[in-house]
Write a protein that holds these residues in place. Structure first.
Motif, mmCIF file in Angstrom:
data_model
loop_
_atom_site.group_PDB
_atom_site.id
_atom_site.type_symbol
_atom_site.label_atom_id
_atom_site.label_comp_id
_atom_site.label_asym_id
_atom_site.label_seq_id
_atom_site.Cartn_x
_atom_site.Cartn_y
_atom_site.Cartn_z
ATOM 1 N N GLN A 174 14.564 1.163 8.122
ATOM 2 C CA GLN A 174 13.211 1.428 7.642
ATOM 3 C C GLN A 174 13.200 2.218 6.339
ATOM 4 N N GLY A 175 14.338 2.849 6.007
ATOM 5 C CA GLY A 175 14.413 3.633 4.786
ATOM 6 C C GLY A 175 15.019 2.889 3.614
ATOM 7 N N ILE A 176 15.370 1.620 3.798
ATOM 8 C CA ILE A 176 16.018 0.846 2.738
ATOM 9 C C ILE A 176 15.027 -0.170 2.167
ATOM 10 N N ASP A 177 14.763 -0.063 0.873
ATOM 11 C CA ASP A 177 13.849 -0.995 0.217
ATOM 12 C C ASP A 177 14.313 -2.435 0.434
ATOM 13 N N ARG A 178 13.372 -3.316 0.665
ATOM 14 C CA ARG A 178 13.583 -4.760 0.839
ATOM 15 C C ARG A 178 14.232 -5.100 2.180
ATOM 16 N N GLU A 179 14.650 -4.085 2.961
ATOM 17 C CA GLU A 179 15.288 -4.375 4.245
ATOM 18 C C GLU A 179 14.438 -3.931 5.431
ATOM 19 N N ARG A 180 13.430 -3.098 5.169
ATOM 20 C CA ARG A 180 12.639 -2.561 6.273
ATOM 21 C C ARG A 180 11.812 -3.636 6.951
ATOM 22 N N GLU A 181 11.548 -4.743 6.231
ATOM 23 C CA GLU A 181 10.745 -5.820 6.814
ATOM 24 C C GLU A 181 11.597 -6.907 7.459
ATOM 25 N N TRP A 182 12.887 -6.644 7.596
ATOM 26 C CA TRP A 182 13.772 -7.675 8.126
ATOM 27 C C TRP A 182 13.789 -7.749 9.647
ATOM 28 N N PHE A 183 13.141 -6.835 10.295
ATOM 29 C CA PHE A 183 13.068 -6.924 11.745
ATOM 30 C C PHE A 183 11.660 -6.530 12.169
ATOM 31 N N ASP A 184 11.273 -7.003 13.331
ATOM 32 C CA ASP A 184 9.947 -6.700 13.860
ATOM 33 C C ASP A 184 10.093 -5.522 14.815
#
Length: 199
Positions: A174-184
């Motif tokens: 959740q703290g990494i840009d562009r990666e926080r949306e990779w999981f629900d």
């Protein structure tokens, strides 16, 4: 292992990663790899259980759980270098971060995100707590499976993770840009509640 034996083993190797203290990851000519670990403090748990040994143990546990991971060939302490090393066959494929940076069609991106969410739930259900979980440590294999790499700080509990550990495990992503949306996140936590309720 003597320093001479290590130098012979790593002759002609390509340095993939290093820091101010020297090489950290080497790619050998035969396709295998060496990861080097430096003990950062004199008094440390790494003195009793080196990170290289943790890497090997975790690789074995992941294989037992049916989760793709590198195959360890050898673990050794290198005399005269103050380094521990693990020699292994890398997990073939590309990391999710590499795929993200290469650019993906929207449909493919959504499919991978859904697959990653299921993978995170699978890890948690198997008792796997991986503090360094991020897209750079998850590999999509040629067979279309997701597997893990670089997991020295991984821990496997003999029970499913509860909601607290699942949420804590996701904070790094959740703290990494562009990666926080990779999981629900809602789906992952809902899975924990469902397992706890026995449904």
């Amino acid at each position: 292992m003597t320093q001479q034996d290590f130098l012979a083993l790593s002759e002609g190797a390509r340095r993939l990663e290093s820091d101010g203290f020297g090489p950290k990851v080497l790619a050998l000519a035969d396709g295998t790899m060496i990861k080097l670990f430096r003990r950062k403090r004199l008094i440390s748990s790494a003195a009793l259980f080196p990170y290289a040994s943790r890497f090997a143990r975790n690789a074995q546990k992941l294989h037992q759980l049916g989760i793709p991971a590198p195959v360890v060939i050898q673990v050794a302490r290198i005399d005269g270098m103050a380094r521990d090393m693990v020699h292994y066959r890398p997990l073939p494929g590309e990391t999710l971060r590499e795929l993200l940076e290469a650019g993906l069609a929207a449909e493919r991106l959504q499919a991978l995100k859904a697959q990653f969410t299921r993978f995170v739930i699978r890890l948690h259900d198997a008792g796997v707590y991986f503090r360094s979980l991020h897209l750079g440590n998850v590999v999509l294999t040629p067979e279309g499976e997701l597997g893990l790499i670089d997991f020295s700080d991984l821990r496997v509990y003999p029970w499913r993770l509860g909601s607290y550990l699942r949420a804590r495990n996701m904070r790094r992503l959740q703290g990494i840009d562009r990666e926080r949306e990779w999981f629900d996140r809602a789906v992952v936590l809902a899975a924990a509640r469902k397992r706890r309720g026995g449904h």
